[in-house]
Scaffold this motif. Sequence first.
Motif, PDB file in Angstrom:
ATOM      1  N   ASP A  71      35.909  90.834 115.709  1.00  0.00           N
ATOM      2  CA  ASP A  71      37.109  90.970 114.884  1.00  0.00           C
ATOM      3  C   ASP A  71      37.323  89.666 114.115  1.00  0.00           C
ATOM      4  O   ASP A  71      37.701  88.646 114.694  1.00  0.00           O
ATOM      5  CB  ASP A  71      38.333  91.269 115.752  1.00  0.00           C
ATOM      6  CG  ASP A  71      38.241  92.629 116.422  1.00  0.00           C
ATOM      7  OD1 ASP A  71      37.841  93.589 115.762  1.00  0.00           O
ATOM      8  OD2 ASP A  71      38.567  92.712 117.621  1.00  0.00           O
ATOM      9  N   VAL A  72      37.067  89.721 112.822  1.00  0.00           N
ATOM     10  CA  VAL A  72      37.164  88.511 111.995  1.00  0.00           C
ATOM     11  C   VAL A  72      38.552  88.441 111.373  1.00  0.00           C
ATOM     12  O   VAL A  72      38.976  89.368 110.682  1.00  0.00           O
ATOM     13  CB  VAL A  72      36.084  88.520 110.887  1.00  0.00           C
ATOM     14  CG1 VAL A  72      36.145  87.210 110.099  1.00  0.00           C
ATOM     15  CG2 VAL A  72      34.702  88.737 111.472  1.00  0.00           C
ATOM     16  N   GLU A  73      39.242  87.346 111.599  1.00  0.00           N
ATOM     17  CA  GLU A  73      40.550  87.112 111.005  1.00  0.00           C
ATOM     18  C   GLU A  73      40.522  85.798 110.224  1.00  0.00           C
ATOM     19  O   GLU A  73      39.783  84.879 110.561  1.00  0.00           O
ATOM     20  CB  GLU A  73      41.630  87.058 112.085  1.00  0.00           C
ATOM     21  CG  GLU A  73      41.768  88.357 112.873  1.00  0.00           C
ATOM     22  CD  GLU A  73      42.857  88.288 113.925  1.00  0.00           C
ATOM     23  OE1 GLU A  73      43.351  87.161 114.188  1.00  0.00           O
ATOM     24  OE2 GLU A  73      43.211  89.335 114.482  1.00  0.00           O
ATOM     25  N   GLY A  74      41.343  85.717 109.195  1.00  0.00           N
ATOM     26  CA  GLY A  74      41.405  84.502 108.394  1.00  0.00           C
ATOM     27  C   GLY A  74      40.085  84.185 107.717  1.00  0.00           C
ATOM     28  O   GLY A  74      39.630  83.035 107.758  1.00  0.00           O
ATOM     29  N   TRP A  75      39.485  85.188 107.092  1.00  0.00           N
ATOM     30  CA  TRP A  75      38.149  85.040 106.518  1.00  0.00           C
ATOM     31  C   TRP A  75      38.055  83.813 105.610  1.00  0.00           C
ATOM     32  O   TRP A  75      37.110  83.030 105.707  1.00  0.00           O
ATOM     33  CB  TRP A  75      37.781  86.304 105.746  1.00  0.00           C
ATOM     34  CG  TRP A  75      36.359  86.300 105.216  1.00  0.00           C
ATOM     35  CD1 TRP A  75      35.848  85.538 104.225  1.00  0.00           C
ATOM     36  CD2 TRP A  75      35.276  87.102 105.703  1.00  0.00           C
ATOM     37  NE1 TRP A  75      34.512  85.813 104.036  1.00  0.00           N
ATOM     38  CE2 TRP A  75      34.135  86.769 104.931  1.00  0.00           C
ATOM     39  CE3 TRP A  75      35.166  88.080 106.698  1.00  0.00           C
ATOM     40  CZ2 TRP A  75      32.901  87.376 105.123  1.00  0.00           C
ATOM     41  CZ3 TRP A  75      33.931  88.687 106.884  1.00  0.00           C
ATOM     42  CH2 TRP A  75      32.817  88.339 106.116  1.00  0.00           C
ATOM     43  N   THR A  82      29.764  79.843 110.972  1.00  0.00           N
ATOM     44  CA  THR A  82      30.584  80.258 112.100  1.00  0.00           C
ATOM     45  C   THR A  82      29.865  81.327 112.909  1.00  0.00           C
ATOM     46  O   THR A  82      28.916  81.959 112.418  1.00  0.00           O
ATOM     47  CB  THR A  82      31.957  80.777 111.611  1.00  0.00           C
ATOM     48  OG1 THR A  82      32.815  80.997 112.727  1.00  0.00           O
ATOM     49  CG2 THR A  82      31.803  82.082 110.830  1.00  0.00           C
ATOM     50  N   HIS A  83      30.320  81.520 114.137  1.00  0.00           N
ATOM     51  CA  HIS A  83      29.686  82.472 115.049  1.00  0.00           C
ATOM     52  C   HIS A  83      30.705  83.482 115.569  1.00  0.00           C
ATOM     53  O   HIS A  83      31.881  83.152 115.758  1.00  0.00           O
ATOM     54  CB  HIS A  83      29.076  81.768 116.264  1.00  0.00           C
ATOM     55  CG  HIS A  83      27.906  80.910 115.950  1.00  0.00           C
ATOM     56  ND1 HIS A  83      28.003  79.558 115.749  1.00  0.00           N
ATOM     57  CD2 HIS A  83      26.581  81.228 115.810  1.00  0.00           C
ATOM     58  CE1 HIS A  83      26.801  79.061 115.512  1.00  0.00           C
ATOM     59  NE2 HIS A  83      25.924  80.049 115.531  1.00  0.00           N
ATOM     60  N   GLY A  84      30.207  84.679 115.832  1.00  0.00           N
ATOM     61  CA  GLY A  84      30.974  85.662 116.564  1.00  0.00           C
ATOM     62  C   GLY A  84      30.856  85.398 118.058  1.00  0.00           C
ATOM     63  O   GLY A  84      30.146  84.488 118.489  1.00  0.00           O
ATOM     64  N   PRO A  85      31.545  86.191 118.868  1.00  0.00           N
ATOM     65  CA  PRO A  85      31.483  85.995 120.321  1.00  0.00           C
ATOM     66  C   PRO A  85      30.084  86.292 120.859  1.00  0.00           C
ATOM     67  O   PRO A  85      29.348  87.109 120.316  1.00  0.00           O
ATOM     68  CB  PRO A  85      32.514  86.995 120.860  1.00  0.00           C
ATOM     69  CG  PRO A  85      32.630  88.034 119.787  1.00  0.00           C
ATOM     70  CD  PRO A  85      32.420  87.319 118.487  1.00  0.00           C
ATOM     71  N   TRP A  94      23.321  86.794 122.926  1.00  0.00           N
ATOM     72  CA  TRP A  94      23.169  86.995 121.484  1.00  0.00           C
ATOM     73  C   TRP A  94      24.517  86.788 120.811  1.00  0.00           C
ATOM     74  O   TRP A  94      25.560  86.897 121.443  1.00  0.00           O
ATOM     75  CB  TRP A  94      22.657  88.413 121.183  1.00  0.00           C
ATOM     76  CG  TRP A  94      21.352  88.720 121.828  1.00  0.00           C
ATOM     77  CD1 TRP A  94      21.151  89.312 123.047  1.00  0.00           C
ATOM     78  CD2 TRP A  94      20.060  88.430 121.306  1.00  0.00           C
ATOM     79  NE1 TRP A  94      19.813  89.409 123.314  1.00  0.00           N
ATOM     80  CE2 TRP A  94      19.113  88.871 122.265  1.00  0.00           C
ATOM     81  CE3 TRP A  94      19.596  87.842 120.127  1.00  0.00           C
ATOM     82  CZ2 TRP A  94      17.746  88.747 122.070  1.00  0.00           C
ATOM     83  CZ3 TRP A  94      18.233  87.718 119.930  1.00  0.00           C
ATOM     84  CH2 TRP A  94      17.324  88.165 120.890  1.00  0.00           C
ATOM     85  N   ARG A  95      24.480  86.523 119.514  1.00  0.00           N
ATOM     86  CA  ARG A  95      25.712  86.396 118.747  1.00  0.00           C
ATOM     87  C   ARG A  95      25.395  86.558 117.268  1.00  0.00           C
ATOM     88  O   ARG A  95      24.237  86.472 116.844  1.00  0.00           O
ATOM     89  CB  ARG A  95      26.365  85.022 118.986  1.00  0.00           C
ATOM     90  CG  ARG A  95      25.477  83.844 118.626  1.00  0.00           C
ATOM     91  CD  ARG A  95      26.068  82.546 119.117  1.00  0.00           C
ATOM     92  NE  ARG A  95      25.218  81.402 118.785  1.00  0.00           N
ATOM     93  CZ  ARG A  95      25.457  80.149 119.149  1.00  0.00           C
ATOM     94  NH1 ARG A  95      26.540  79.878 119.869  1.00  0.00           N
ATOM     95  NH2 ARG A  95      24.644  79.165 118.810  1.00  0.00           N
ATOM     96  N   ILE A  96      26.444  86.825 116.501  1.00  0.00           N
ATOM     97  CA  ILE A  96      26.309  86.930 115.051  1.00  0.00           C
ATOM     98  C   ILE A  96      26.536  85.546 114.453  1.00  0.00           C
ATOM     99  O   ILE A  96      27.491  84.854 114.807  1.00  0.00           O
ATOM    100  CB  ILE A  96      27.330  87.926 114.473  1.00  0.00           C
ATOM    101  CG1 ILE A  96      27.064  89.341 115.010  1.00  0.00           C
ATOM    102  CG2 ILE A  96      27.271  87.927 112.945  1.00  0.00           C
ATOM    103  CD1 ILE A  96      28.182  90.322 114.704  1.00  0.00           C
ATOM    104  N   TYR A 101      30.563  81.844 103.074  1.00  0.00           N
ATOM    105  CA  TYR A 101      30.499  81.402 101.677  1.00  0.00           C
ATOM    106  C   TYR A 101      29.065  81.336 101.179  1.00  0.00           C
ATOM    107  O   TYR A 101      28.797  80.827 100.097  1.00  0.00           O
ATOM    108  CB  TYR A 101      31.172  80.028 101.538  1.00  0.00           C
ATOM    109  CG  TYR A 101      32.512  79.983 102.217  1.00  0.00           C
ATOM    110  CD1 TYR A 101      33.599  80.701 101.715  1.00  0.00           C
ATOM    111  CD2 TYR A 101      32.682  79.267 103.391  1.00  0.00           C
ATOM    112  CE1 TYR A 101      34.822  80.687 102.358  1.00  0.00           C
ATOM    113  CE2 TYR A 101      33.910  79.252 104.048  1.00  0.00           C
ATOM    114  CZ  TYR A 101      34.976  79.962 103.520  1.00  0.00           C
ATOM    115  OH  TYR A 101      36.187  79.957 104.174  1.00  0.00           O
ATOM    116  N   GLY A 102      28.131  81.855 101.985  1.00  0.00           N
ATOM    117  CA  GLY A 102      26.738  81.900 101.591  1.00  0.00           C
ATOM    118  C   GLY A 102      25.916  80.792 102.211  1.00  0.00           C
ATOM    119  O   GLY A 102      26.421  79.716 102.542  1.00  0.00           O
ATOM    120  N   ASN A 103      24.627  81.076 102.418  1.00  0.00           N
ATOM    121  CA  ASN A 103      23.656  80.118 102.939  1.00  0.00           C
ATOM    122  C   ASN A 103      22.588  79.937 101.868  1.00  0.00           C
ATOM    123  O   ASN A 103      21.739  80.801 101.677  1.00  0.00           O
ATOM    124  CB  ASN A 103      23.027  80.644 104.244  1.00  0.00           C
ATOM    125  CG  ASN A 103      22.022  79.679 104.822  1.00  0.00           C
ATOM    126  OD1 ASN A 103      22.062  78.482 104.537  1.00  0.00           O
ATOM    127  ND2 ASN A 103      21.115  80.185 105.640  1.00  0.00           N
TER     128      ASN A 103
END
Length: 220
Positions: A71-75, A82-85, A94-96, A101-103
């Motif tokens: 659940d992404v807040e404050g994009w 940044t990483h997900g849980p 594993w994680r996202i 803003y692009g790589n």
Amino acid sequence: MDQLGSDMLVDSDSAYDEKQEDVAIISPEDSNSMDDVELLPRADDFEAMFARFLPENPDLETESQVVNTWDVEGWRSLPRRTHGPTFKCAGHPWRILCFPYGNNSSESISMYLEQGFDEKPPEDWYDCVQFMLVLWNPNDPTMYIRHDASHRFTGDEGDWGFTRFAEKHRIFAANFEDKGRPMVENDCAKVTAYVRVLKDPTGVLWHNFVNYDSRKETGM
């Protein structure tokens, strides 16, 4: 519909190293046409999404598979990287990994699946993984962008994914695909990872054979 280009499906740290020959693309669709929208599963129907877009290959045996949603807040206030849980599949973390803003691309957001070990992975660790990443609007789960691929994750290639996951102007557009709302709405969205780890009885599934030690692996 755009096909995955040479710089879309790559390792996050080597966005232009032409490493995509190591990966088998399963289905490169990145959006849903309005003609098919009634036939497509909703992004919150995880079982149907898995079955429709990441079906099991009868020639490959599944060791484990999971679905995990971030659940992404404050994009717009997210850090550049940044990483997900962290979640587990086949006993491994594993994680996202997201570049909102692009790589190495100022026009697109970037997303990857990444091994989540706190330190370096165990020596000789690898997992053969089919995966899909889905960005979707929690207020309208018929709105989503997805990409999927397969890759042999190793200590040297611990993340893989999509440098050009979606164009930034597209996900913030006020009328995403005539839906009357943006994909990232009120600075919020969901990103779901579908991960399937496969058994590798031969030890060489999707192997790129870089630094391959045949004596160590086969005794010959």
